[in-house]
Write a protein that holds these residues in place. Structure first.
Motif, PDB file in Angstrom:
ATOM      1  N   SER A 112     -17.212 -68.012  -7.080  1.00  0.00           N
ATOM      2  CA  SER A 112     -15.848 -68.197  -7.552  1.00  0.00           C
ATOM      3  C   SER A 112     -14.852 -67.375  -6.745  1.00  0.00           C
ATOM      4  N   ARG A 113     -13.607 -67.867  -6.695  1.00  0.00           N
ATOM      5  CA  ARG A 113     -12.534 -67.118  -6.021  1.00  0.00           C
ATOM      6  C   ARG A 113     -12.265 -65.809  -6.746  1.00  0.00           C
ATOM      7  N   LEU A 114     -12.454 -65.817  -8.077  1.00  0.00           N
ATOM      8  CA  LEU A 114     -12.236 -64.599  -8.848  1.00  0.00           C
ATOM      9  C   LEU A 114     -13.212 -63.517  -8.406  1.00  0.00           C
ATOM     10  N   ARG A 115     -14.466 -63.879  -8.171  1.00  0.00           N
ATOM     11  CA  ARG A 115     -15.460 -62.915  -7.698  1.00  0.00           C
ATOM     12  C   ARG A 115     -15.007 -62.298  -6.371  1.00  0.00           C
ATOM     13  N   ASP A 116     -14.529 -63.142  -5.456  1.00  0.00           N
ATOM     14  CA  ASP A 116     -14.057 -62.634  -4.167  1.00  0.00           C
ATOM     15  C   ASP A 116     -12.880 -61.677  -4.356  1.00  0.00           C
ATOM     16  N   THR A 117     -12.011 -61.995  -5.300  1.00  0.00           N
ATOM     17  CA  THR A 117     -10.853 -61.132  -5.563  1.00  0.00           C
ATOM     18  C   THR A 117     -11.285 -59.784  -6.106  1.00  0.00           C
ATOM     19  N   LEU A 118     -12.259 -59.781  -7.015  1.00  0.00           N
ATOM     20  CA  LEU A 118     -12.745 -58.525  -7.574  1.00  0.00           C
ATOM     21  C   LEU A 118     -13.373 -57.642  -6.498  1.00  0.00           C
ATOM     22  N   VAL A 119     -14.167 -58.253  -5.640  1.00  0.00           N
ATOM     23  CA  VAL A 119     -14.787 -57.487  -4.545  1.00  0.00           C
ATOM     24  C   VAL A 119     -13.710 -56.911  -3.633  1.00  0.00           C
ATOM     25  N   TRP A 120     -12.710 -57.729  -3.293  1.00  0.00           N
ATOM     26  CA  TRP A 120     -11.618 -57.252  -2.433  1.00  0.00           C
ATOM     27  C   TRP A 120     -10.859 -56.117  -3.108  1.00  0.00           C
ATOM     28  N   ALA A 121     -10.591 -56.255  -4.407  1.00  0.00           N
ATOM     29  CA  ALA A 121      -9.850 -55.215  -5.124  1.00  0.00           C
ATOM     30  C   ALA A 121     -10.630 -53.903  -5.134  1.00  0.00           C
ATOM     31  N   GLN A 122     -11.941 -53.977  -5.345  1.00  0.00           N
ATOM     32  CA  GLN A 122     -12.751 -52.757  -5.348  1.00  0.00           C
ATOM     33  C   GLN A 122     -12.717 -52.063  -3.988  1.00  0.00           C
ATOM     34  N   ASP A 181      -7.045 -48.083  -3.193  1.00  0.00           N
ATOM     35  CA  ASP A 181      -6.056 -47.085  -2.810  1.00  0.00           C
ATOM     36  C   ASP A 181      -4.686 -47.681  -2.527  1.00  0.00           C
ATOM     37  N   VAL A 182      -4.549 -49.004  -2.591  1.00  0.00           N
ATOM     38  CA  VAL A 182      -3.242 -49.640  -2.382  1.00  0.00           C
ATOM     39  C   VAL A 182      -2.685 -50.103  -3.717  1.00  0.00           C
ATOM     40  N   ASP A 183      -1.399 -50.389  -3.747  1.00  0.00           N
ATOM     41  CA  ASP A 183      -0.733 -50.807  -4.981  1.00  0.00           C
ATOM     42  C   ASP A 183      -1.113 -52.253  -5.281  1.00  0.00           C
ATOM     43  N   LEU A 184      -1.910 -52.455  -6.304  1.00  0.00           N
ATOM     44  CA  LEU A 184      -2.388 -53.789  -6.654  1.00  0.00           C
ATOM     45  C   LEU A 184      -1.745 -54.245  -7.951  1.00  0.00           C
ATOM     46  N   GLY A 185      -1.079 -55.376  -7.902  1.00  0.00           N
ATOM     47  CA  GLY A 185      -0.474 -55.946  -9.094  1.00  0.00           C
ATOM     48  C   GLY A 185      -1.133 -57.257  -9.456  1.00  0.00           C
ATOM     49  N   VAL A 186      -0.879 -57.732 -10.667  1.00  0.00           N
ATOM     50  CA  VAL A 186      -1.475 -58.988 -11.117  1.00  0.00           C
ATOM     51  C   VAL A 186      -1.043 -60.136 -10.219  1.00  0.00           C
ATOM     52  N   GLU A 187       0.206 -60.088  -9.772  1.00  0.00           N
ATOM     53  CA  GLU A 187       0.706 -61.176  -8.933  1.00  0.00           C
ATOM     54  C   GLU A 187      -0.100 -61.312  -7.649  1.00  0.00           C
ATOM     55  N   GLU A 188      -0.389 -60.176  -7.000  1.00  0.00           N
ATOM     56  CA  GLU A 188      -1.149 -60.236  -5.754  1.00  0.00           C
ATOM     57  C   GLU A 188      -2.578 -60.697  -5.996  1.00  0.00           C
ATOM     58  N   LEU A 189      -3.201 -60.185  -7.050  1.00  0.00           N
ATOM     59  CA  LEU A 189      -4.567 -60.594  -7.362  1.00  0.00           C
ATOM     60  C   LEU A 189      -4.625 -62.078  -7.707  1.00  0.00           C
ATOM     61  N   ALA A 190      -3.628 -62.554  -8.457  1.00  0.00           N
ATOM     62  CA  ALA A 190      -3.582 -63.971  -8.808  1.00  0.00           C
ATOM     63  C   ALA A 190      -3.411 -64.828  -7.570  1.00  0.00           C
ATOM     64  N   SER A 191      -2.546 -64.371  -6.665  1.00  0.00           N
ATOM     65  CA  SER A 191      -2.316 -65.120  -5.431  1.00  0.00           C
ATOM     66  C   SER A 191      -3.583 -65.229  -4.605  1.00  0.00           C
ATOM     67  N   ARG A 192      -4.346 -64.152  -4.524  1.00  0.00           N
ATOM     68  CA  ARG A 192      -5.584 -64.182  -3.754  1.00  0.00           C
ATOM     69  C   ARG A 192      -6.615 -65.108  -4.397  1.00  0.00           C
ATOM     70  N   LEU A 232      -5.685 -67.863  -5.891  1.00  0.00           N
ATOM     71  CA  LEU A 232      -5.032 -69.180  -5.879  1.00  0.00           C
ATOM     72  C   LEU A 232      -4.751 -69.664  -7.301  1.00  0.00           C
ATOM     73  N   MET A 233      -4.222 -68.740  -8.122  1.00  0.00           N
ATOM     74  CA  MET A 233      -3.864 -69.066  -9.499  1.00  0.00           C
ATOM     75  C   MET A 233      -2.481 -68.525  -9.805  1.00  0.00           C
ATOM     76  N   SER A 234      -1.895 -69.056 -10.843  1.00  0.00           N
ATOM     77  CA  SER A 234      -0.680 -68.439 -11.365  1.00  0.00           C
ATOM     78  C   SER A 234      -1.061 -67.136 -12.061  1.00  0.00           C
ATOM     79  N   SER A 235      -0.102 -66.252 -12.255  1.00  0.00           N
ATOM     80  CA  SER A 235      -0.387 -64.976 -12.903  1.00  0.00           C
ATOM     81  C   SER A 235      -0.926 -65.188 -14.314  1.00  0.00           C
ATOM     82  N   ARG A 236      -0.355 -66.140 -15.029  1.00  0.00           N
ATOM     83  CA  ARG A 236      -0.781 -66.392 -16.403  1.00  0.00           C
ATOM     84  C   ARG A 236      -2.208 -66.942 -16.449  1.00  0.00           C
ATOM     85  N   HIS A 278      -8.237 -66.287 -17.071  1.00  0.00           N
ATOM     86  CA  HIS A 278      -9.566 -66.393 -16.482  1.00  0.00           C
ATOM     87  C   HIS A 278     -10.213 -65.011 -16.314  1.00  0.00           C
ATOM     88  N   PHE A 279      -9.384 -64.031 -15.984  1.00  0.00           N
ATOM     89  CA  PHE A 279      -9.895 -62.680 -15.768  1.00  0.00           C
ATOM     90  C   PHE A 279     -10.483 -62.118 -17.058  1.00  0.00           C
TER      91      PHE A 279
END
Length: 323
Positions: free
Chosen positions: A212-222, A226-237, A239-243, A248-249
């Protein structure tokens, strides 16, 4: 006054827990001016009992020996859904009824809970047993974070070494800090430990589909805490809307993105404190918590101790290189 102590054993009893109460209450330190106790190991039927590690012990006393005890220590109960005997349960009730105390170690809390003595009380047990204990005994408040609970006349401890903390606490209550500290020095253990069980837990890894793309996002976030991570950026990675991402998260991890990120950052800080000699400020920066003040705040809330105390407890003798 605490003078007569009994440890209850049965097949599968925790060897470490028995060793702890035997060391604290069964070892004669009177030559050093320290209290000594009439200590006995009891079983439902005297004779050979096998511990959880396969050692055999030979308790000489039956449960009737509990009748004079000031303190009955109920050690780890490794029998799952099997119920302790009514004779043992009544012995515990009788102990409290005549003014004695009961102490459980680790999963021994299940035995004390079955007796009804914990109804309306708070109890500690090993964090791995906490949910099951709470499910079986809804009248009991289970605290999965603390090392021990003093709900006199019931004392309860978490897993393994927390039994030492509980026994020393009992000595401190009965005889004062000087005696507890002296026994701790003889045992080469701290007289008091900061924090609770949370600092000993392994961070949960969410089960997410590897494709899943969510799995890839979690790995990238981990890898980029050390960088400023917001829901918007994680959602974009993802390929979903923030909501949609937030929905899904939570379905995948049981947590909000913000809470998950905070937990990952505290876990990263724990790793850095364990394995490096970085300053607390640098640990805060590399874990994405910003400042030492912020790190201390979240560390105290989630781990139950300070970064410095955690480092003293967990850092090994040699430090790993940091890139």
């Amino acid at each position: 006054m605490l003078k007569d102590v009994v440890a209850v054993v049965y097949d599968g009893v925790g060897a470490f827990g028995l060793g702890v109460v035997s060391e604290v209450f069964g070892y004669d330190r009177s030559d050093d001016g320290l209290p000594s106790y009439d200590f006995a190991v009891v079983a439902e039927r005297p004779g050979a009992v096998r511990t959880d590690t396969g050692l055999q012990i030979l308790p000489e006393h039956g449960l009737d020996r509990m009748a004079t005890a000031d303190l009955v220590c109920v050690l780890g109960w490794e029998h799952g859904a099997a119920m302790p005997s009514e004779a043992l349960l009544q012995g515990l009730r009788d102990t409290v009824a005549r003014g004695g105390r009961v102490m459980s170690h680790c999963s021994g809390a299940f035995v004390v809970a079955e007796s009804g003595l914990l109804d309306g009380r708070t109890v500690a047990t090993h964090w791995r047993n906490a949910a099951e204990l709470a499910r079986r005994y809804p009248a009991v408040t289970v605290d999965p974070d603390v090392l021990y609970v003093d709900d006199d006349p019931i004392f309860s401890s978490a897993g393994t070494a927390a039994g030492i903390d509980t026994c020393l606490h009992l000595l401190r209550r009965e005889h004062g800090a000087a005696v507890a500290n002296a026994v701790a020095r003889r045992m080469v253990v701290p007289p008091h430990r900061d924090g609770g069980q949370t600092q000993f837990m392994t961070a949960a890894v969410p089960e997410v589909d590897d494709t899943s793309r969510l799995r890839d996002t979690l790995v990238w976030a981990q890898e980029n805490l050390d960088v400023d991570l917001g829901v918007e950026e994680l959602a974009s990675r993802s390929l979903m809307s923030s909501r949609s991402f937030a929905r899904h998260f939570r379905a995948a991890t049981g947590s909000s993105p913000h809470a998950w990120l905070l937990a990952q950052r505290v876990t990263r800080a724990q790793h850095l404190l364990e394995t490096t000699d970085l300053s607390v400020d640098e640990v805060a920066r590399r874990s994405g918590l910003g400042t030492a003040t912020t790190l201390r705040h979240h560390f105290a809330r989630r781990v139950g101790t300070s970064p410095q105390a955690y480092r003293r407890t967990f850092r090994g003798g040699r430090l790993a290189p940091v890139g």
